[in-house]
Design a protein around this motif. Structure first.
Motif, short mmCIF file in Angstrom:
data_model
loop_
_atom_site.label_atom_id
_atom_site.label_comp_id
_atom_site.label_asym_id
_atom_site.label_seq_id
_atom_site.Cartn_x
_atom_site.Cartn_y
_atom_site.Cartn_z
N UNK A 201 0.81 -1.21 0.00
CA UNK A 201 0.00 0.00 0.00
C UNK A 201 0.85 1.27 0.00
N UNK A 202 2.16 1.10 0.09
CA UNK A 202 3.04 2.26 0.15
C UNK A 202 3.18 2.77 1.58
N UNK A 203 4.14 3.64 1.80
CA UNK A 203 4.38 4.23 3.12
C UNK A 203 4.61 3.15 4.20
N UNK A 204 5.22 2.04 3.79
CA UNK A 204 5.55 0.99 4.76
C UNK A 204 4.36 0.21 5.26
N UNK A 205 3.29 0.14 4.48
CA UNK A 205 2.10 -0.59 4.90
C UNK A 205 1.76 -1.66 3.87
N UNK A 206 1.36 -2.85 4.36
CA UNK A 206 1.02 -3.98 3.49
C UNK A 206 -0.36 -4.51 3.85
N UNK A 207 -1.18 -4.76 2.84
CA UNK A 207 -2.48 -5.40 3.05
C UNK A 207 -2.35 -6.88 2.75
#
Length: 241
Positions: A201-207
């Motif tokens: 998801x960008x900005x160090x975030x994963x779904x």
């Protein structure tokens, strides 16, 4: 082949509930390999292949080989002949078709898919590693002998309880690093498929998108929902290590 013979072959092809389910599965995807179709049924590869052959002979299925693995897709055009035939009896069939619709809806309800999404503040590579490294899997799911190889058969193992031996038999179906992983999940009379889909998801975030399909028992569905929620909570701790 006469029109009557063609219709007879079509009716014979769709008369079997297994073949109707195959048609439904193929209608939901562009193309499905044989091993993924087999994972949806409590029967072997040979038995599923025989049903697919009947559908193919009726013109309802088209296949091709990718390497050694046959892949199948639906050819829905012959089903138009049903529509034409049935439309000529509309005034007689209104009640009957309503009953058929309800029957098919009821049949569809017998198989459900558990869908859940989880988000983590980490990299997609770390989540993929937690899904495919046997040692890391043991920390948040169960002890296992998983290997990231398509076709690899493995087991998740936990403490047996009354009525269950604590063993889940699996086979890797899809391995698309670091985006998608699926494997069979066979235990306690259930033959399911587990699929993990990762999205950065960008900005160090994963779904992390989770699906467990083919569940035919409401009790199993509820327990799976609570169980995976707890395990994916433990996954967050593994990712933080």
């Amino acid at each position: 082949m006469s029109e009557n013979d063609r219709l007879r072959d079509l009716f014979a092809a769709v008369a079997d509930p297994t073949r109707r389910r195959l048609i439904r599965l193929l209608a939901e995807a562009d193309e499905i390999p044989l091993h993924e179709l087999t994972a949806q049924f409590k029967m072997g590869r040979t038995a599923v292949s025989k049903h697919l052959t009947i559908l193919k002979e009726a013109g309802l299925v088209i296949d091709r080989k990718v390497g050694r693995e046959p892949r199948f897709r639906l050819n829905a055009s012959p089903l138009k002949e049903f529509q034409v035939w049935v439309s000529s009896y509309n005034k007689f069939w209104s009640k009957g078709m309503l009953g058929l619709k309800l029957l098919l809806e009821d049949e569809e309800k017998k198989s459900e898919t558990l869908i859940m999404d989880f988000q983590y503040n980490t990299s997609i590579e770390k989540v993929w590693s937690a899904l495919t490294d046997s040692n890391k899997l043991a920390k948040w799911v169960m002890e296992n002998d998983f290997k990231p190889e398509v076709g690899h058969r493995f087991q998740f193992r936990t403490q047996p309880v009354e009525g269950w031996n604590g063993i889940i038999d699996c086979e890797v179906l899809t391995l698309d690093a670091p985006n998608r992983l699926s494997y069979t999940w066979v235990s306690g009379g259930q033959n399911n498929t587990v699929t993990w889909t990762l999205q950065d998801l960008g900005n160090g975030k994963v779904n992390l998108h989770f699906e467990q399909s083919g569940i035919t028992n409401e009790y199993v569905l509820e327990n799976a929902k609570h169980g995976w929620a707890a395990m994916c909570g433990s996954l967050e701790k593994v990712l933080a290590e």
